[in-house]
Design a protein around this motif. Structure first.
Motif, PDB file in Angstrom:
ATOM      1  N   PHE A  93       4.511  -1.533   0.003  1.00 17.47           N
ATOM      2  CA  PHE A  93       4.427  -1.562  -1.453  1.00 17.47           C
ATOM      3  C   PHE A  93       5.787  -1.413  -2.114  1.00 17.47           C
ATOM      4  O   PHE A  93       5.989  -1.891  -3.229  1.00 17.47           O
ATOM      5  CB  PHE A  93       3.454  -0.474  -1.940  1.00 17.47           C
ATOM      6  N   ASP A  94       6.701  -0.775  -1.425  1.00 16.33           N
ATOM      7  CA  ASP A  94       8.025  -0.614  -2.031  1.00 16.33           C
ATOM      8  C   ASP A  94       8.949  -1.785  -1.733  1.00 16.33           C
ATOM      9  O   ASP A  94      10.148  -1.718  -1.986  1.00 16.33           O
ATOM     10  CB  ASP A  94       8.667   0.702  -1.575  1.00 16.33           C
ATOM     11  N   SER A  95       8.391  -2.857  -1.193  1.00 15.50           N
ATOM     12  CA  SER A  95       9.240  -3.983  -0.823  1.00 15.50           C
ATOM     13  C   SER A  95       9.559  -4.894  -2.003  1.00 15.50           C
ATOM     14  O   SER A  95      10.267  -5.880  -1.840  1.00 15.50           O
ATOM     15  CB  SER A  95       8.572  -4.801   0.291  1.00 15.50           C
ATOM     16  N   VAL A  96       9.029  -4.585  -3.182  1.00  8.70           N
ATOM     17  CA  VAL A  96       9.356  -5.393  -4.350  1.00  8.70           C
ATOM     18  C   VAL A  96      10.805  -5.101  -4.727  1.00  8.70           C
ATOM     19  O   VAL A  96      11.168  -3.956  -4.996  1.00  8.70           O
ATOM     20  CB  VAL A  96       8.426  -5.080  -5.537  1.00  8.70           C
ATOM     21  N   LYS A  97      11.611  -6.140  -4.722  1.00  2.60           N
ATOM     22  CA  LYS A  97      13.055  -5.945  -4.895  1.00  2.60           C
ATOM     23  C   LYS A  97      13.419  -5.869  -6.385  1.00  2.60           C
ATOM     24  O   LYS A  97      12.634  -6.239  -7.251  1.00  2.60           O
ATOM     25  CB  LYS A  97      13.799  -7.114  -4.243  1.00  2.60           C
ATOM     26  N   PRO A  98      14.637  -5.393  -6.659  1.00  3.53           N
ATOM     27  CA  PRO A  98      15.102  -5.388  -8.050  1.00  3.53           C
ATOM     28  C   PRO A  98      14.991  -6.783  -8.656  1.00  3.53           C
ATOM     29  O   PRO A  98      15.235  -7.779  -7.987  1.00  3.53           O
ATOM     30  CB  PRO A  98      16.568  -4.950  -7.933  1.00  3.53           C
ATOM     31  N   ARG A  99      14.592  -6.846  -9.904  1.00  2.51           N
ATOM     32  CA  ARG A  99      14.472  -8.083 -10.674  1.00  2.51           C
ATOM     33  C   ARG A  99      13.388  -9.008 -10.125  1.00  2.51           C
ATOM     34  O   ARG A  99      13.399 -10.204 -10.393  1.00  2.51           O
ATOM     35  CB  ARG A  99      15.821  -8.790 -10.761  1.00  2.51           C
ATOM     36  N   GLU A 100      12.470  -8.438  -9.357  1.00  4.74           N
ATOM     37  CA  GLU A 100      11.338  -9.221  -8.865  1.00  4.74           C
ATOM     38  C   GLU A 100      10.033  -8.571  -9.299  1.00  4.74           C
ATOM     39  O   GLU A 100      10.013  -7.423  -9.742  1.00  4.74           O
ATOM     40  CB  GLU A 100      11.368  -9.308  -7.327  1.00  4.74           C
ATOM     41  N   LEU A 101       8.953  -9.368  -9.182  1.00  8.82           N
ATOM     42  CA  LEU A 101       7.623  -8.878  -9.507  1.00  8.82           C
ATOM     43  C   LEU A 101       6.664  -9.246  -8.394  1.00  8.82           C
ATOM     44  O   LEU A 101       6.830 -10.288  -7.748  1.00  8.82           O
ATOM     45  CB  LEU A 101       7.083  -9.547 -10.781  1.00  8.82           C
ATOM     46  N   THR A 102       5.649  -8.413  -8.202  1.00 10.35           N
ATOM     47  CA  THR A 102       4.537  -8.783  -7.333  1.00 10.35           C
ATOM     48  C   THR A 102       3.245  -8.644  -8.123  1.00 10.35           C
ATOM     49  O   THR A 102       3.013  -7.623  -8.774  1.00 10.35           O
ATOM     50  CB  THR A 102       4.490  -7.895  -6.080  1.00 10.35           C
ATOM     51  N   LEU A 103       2.437  -9.711  -8.077  1.00 11.42           N
ATOM     52  CA  LEU A 103       1.101  -9.683  -8.669  1.00 11.42           C
ATOM     53  C   LEU A 103       0.134  -9.379  -7.528  1.00 11.42           C
ATOM     54  O   LEU A 103       0.079 -10.124  -6.541  1.00 11.42           O
ATOM     55  CB  LEU A 103       0.774 -11.028  -9.316  1.00 11.42           C
ATOM     56  N   LEU A 104      -0.593  -8.303  -7.652  1.00 13.61           N
ATOM     57  CA  LEU A 104      -1.399  -7.780  -6.548  1.00 13.61           C
ATOM     58  C   LEU A 104      -2.877  -7.832  -6.910  1.00 13.61           C
ATOM     59  O   LEU A 104      -3.303  -7.285  -7.938  1.00 13.61           O
ATOM     60  CB  LEU A 104      -0.980  -6.330  -6.276  1.00 13.61           C
ATOM     61  N   TYR A 105      -3.663  -8.486  -6.044  1.00 20.41           N
ATOM     62  CA  TYR A 105      -5.101  -8.569  -6.305  1.00 20.41           C
ATOM     63  C   TYR A 105      -5.884  -8.144  -5.066  1.00 20.41           C
ATOM     64  O   TYR A 105      -5.574  -8.563  -3.945  1.00 20.41           O
ATOM     65  CB  TYR A 105      -5.500  -9.997  -6.708  1.00 20.41           C
ATOM     66  N   TYR A 106      -6.880  -7.308  -5.287  1.00 17.99           N
ATOM     67  CA  TYR A 106      -7.782  -6.855  -4.218  1.00 17.99           C
ATOM     68  C   TYR A 106      -9.084  -7.631  -4.334  1.00 17.99           C
ATOM     69  O   TYR A 106      -9.817  -7.470  -5.325  1.00 17.99           O
ATOM     70  CB  TYR A 106      -8.072  -5.360  -4.353  1.00 17.99           C
ATOM     71  N   GLY A 107      -9.379  -8.472  -3.355  1.00 28.59           N
ATOM     72  CA  GLY A 107     -10.607  -9.262  -3.436  1.00 28.59           C
ATOM     73  C   GLY A 107     -11.056  -9.691  -2.054  1.00 28.59           C
ATOM     74  O   GLY A 107     -10.535  -9.231  -1.035  1.00 28.59           O
ATOM     75  N   TYR A 108     -12.046 -10.566  -2.021  1.00 23.53           N
ATOM     76  CA  TYR A 108     -12.553 -11.044  -0.739  1.00 23.53           C
ATOM     77  C   TYR A 108     -12.859 -12.530  -0.836  1.00 23.53           C
ATOM     78  O   TYR A 108     -12.992 -13.080  -1.935  1.00 23.53           O
ATOM     79  CB  TYR A 108     -13.774 -10.232  -0.298  1.00 23.53           C
TER      80      TYR A 108
END
Lengths: 238, 212
Positions: A93-108
């Motif tokens: 989870f901490d792999s999002v780098k400076p000046r970047e974004l992660t869109l995270l979705y929990y689904g199936y």
């Protein structure tokens, strides 16, 4: 292997408003059953599985509008779990780098409605970004149904939306714990009245550098709204 | 005719010819509107092909006291055990008693179920199969992304935008209707009322048969 979808027996008239006593009684019994059912699906059984961390989850309120909701600046740690992506890479989870974004979705994936529609909307949004924005935006899908969502299935399913999307299959308790950290109250799949029921998030979490949550989108946000907000956040240097 | 100075309107014959054009256009399009609302018609032949994949006309039809509108199937989703999709529509009931949708079948799907999306609290949801989707007396219910929907599994082939999907609906008052649904893109399908398609004059919605 898909588990069977077993229809539940016919129920008495939903939402009956007749004042006749038998219908009132049937309605009351149904209402009680439904409230118990949804409580069960929410994991609030006494024995529980509802971890204490849920009490600290921010209350996003009842019916947030479509679009982006910013959260107060999140301090503290992000989940420490280390996952392996469907491509075989390590992801944290901490792999999002400076000046970047992660869109995270929990689904199936065995889901005909919200999950594929959300991924299609995200694919359209990401596809419309400039190259500069796109290279700084990741979409991560974490399965709430690792039993059916094998690596092969994840690759096949996610690949029909966007081949850059990152799919993660992890032990369900770790999935649930990390989701709860981001205020998404998914629970392990369970069998209810003969149906195998899976939960999915009602939001797409937006993670900034280090995995701290910047906010979220309600699912069914329009693709141009996703894109505009992502562009705006990246431009702000978040 | 260029616009002229003050005090000069358009000559009467120009005004008349424009009115005639408008009237003729209105008459030409009216059958399309009637066709959209038609119930026991067999709209023979194929619908006018959509010029683009962006907004194929959705289906509207009648089954007894139930009016079905903006019915469509989403593009299918592939899994390792087959393809599935969801069907959406709005149902309006003009009767004084509740009528429910009790089953749906399709020659293209091995199984079709009625589903609802249920809020499980804390920003999560689950989908549950339901035995019926009730349409309240003199009321309406919408099958939309995030709400009620019809789930079709084991599709014979993937469904792409521009394809058609046959679907038979059966209601609690024993009315049955066969629909020929257009397949629409999922993207931005959760964006509220799509009634605009049916208010326009977008050509025939497809074959609709009513069987009692």
């Amino acid at each position: 292997m898909a588990l069977p979808h077993t229809p539940i027996p016919p129920v008495q008239r939903l939402g009956a408003r007749s004042p006749r006593p038998t219908r009132l009684l049937a309605g009351a019994v149904l209402a009680l059953a439904l409230s118990l059912g949804t409580a069960g699906c929410g994991g609030s059984d006494a024995s529980s599985s509802a971890p204490a961390v849920m009490q600290q989850t921010p209350d996003y309120g009842g019916h947030a509008q479509h679009g982006f909701v910013a959260l107060p600046r999140q301090a503290g740690t992000v989940p420490a779990q280390q996952f392996t992506t469907m491509a075989g890479h390590t992801w944290t989870f901490d792999s999002v780098k400076p000046r970047e974004l992660t869109l995270l979705y929990y689904g199936y994936t065995h889901c005909p409605d919200i999950c594929p529609t959300t991924m299609a909307d995200l694919a359209a949004a990401v596809g419309s970004l400039s190259t500069s924005d796109r290279t700084r935006t990741s979409v991560v899908f974490i399965s709430t149904d690792p039993h059916r969502d094998t690596i092969k299935q994840l690759r096949l399913w996610l690949g029909q939306f966007d081949h850059s999307f990152i799919g993660i299959r992890a032990p369900i308790q770790q999935v649930v714990t990390t989701a709860h950290h981001y205020g998404i109250g998914v629970t392990p799949p369970k069998v209810v009245h003969g149906q195998y029921q899976v939960t999915h998030g009602a939001q797409v979490a937006v993670l900034g550098p280090g995995g701290h949550q910047l906010g979220y989108f309600k699912t069914l946000t329009a693709s141009h709204d996703y894109a505009a907000e992502v562009h705006g956040l990246l431009a702000e240097g978040k | 005719m260029r616009s002229s100075g003050p005090g000069q309107g358009r000559p009467p014959d120009v005004r008349l010819s424009r009115a005639v054009v408008a009237l003729v256009a209105g008459i030409a399009f009216a059958p399309g509107l009637a066709g959209c609302a038609g119930s026991s018609q067999h709209a023979g032949g194929h619908p006018a092909p959509s010029a683009s994949a962006s907004a194929p006309a959705a289906v509207s039809a009648e089954a007894g006291t139930i009016h079905i509108d903006t019915a469509y199937a989403a593009t299918s989703v592939r899994s390792d055990d087959g393809s599935m999709t969801a069907v959406y529509m709005s149902l309006t009931n003009s009767a004084g008693t509740q009528v429910s949708l009790v089953s749906a079948t399709s020659s293209l799907a091995t199984s079709v179920e009625l589903h609802n999306t249920v809020d499980t609290g804390n920003n999560a949801e689950t989908m549950t199969a339901v035995a019926r989707i009730p349409v309240p007396a003199r009321g309406a219910v919408k099958l939309t992304p995030g709400g009620y929907h019809i789930m079709a599994m084991g599709l014979a082939h993937p469904l792409h935008v521009g394809d058609r999907m046959p679907l038979t609906l059966r209601f609690s008052d024993h009315h049955t209707i066969h629909l020929d649904l257009p397949v629409r893109s999922r993207v931005d399908s959760g964006q509220g009322d799509d009634m605009g398609d049916m208010k326009g004059m977008k050509g025939m919605p497809g074959m609709v048969l009513v069987v009692r």
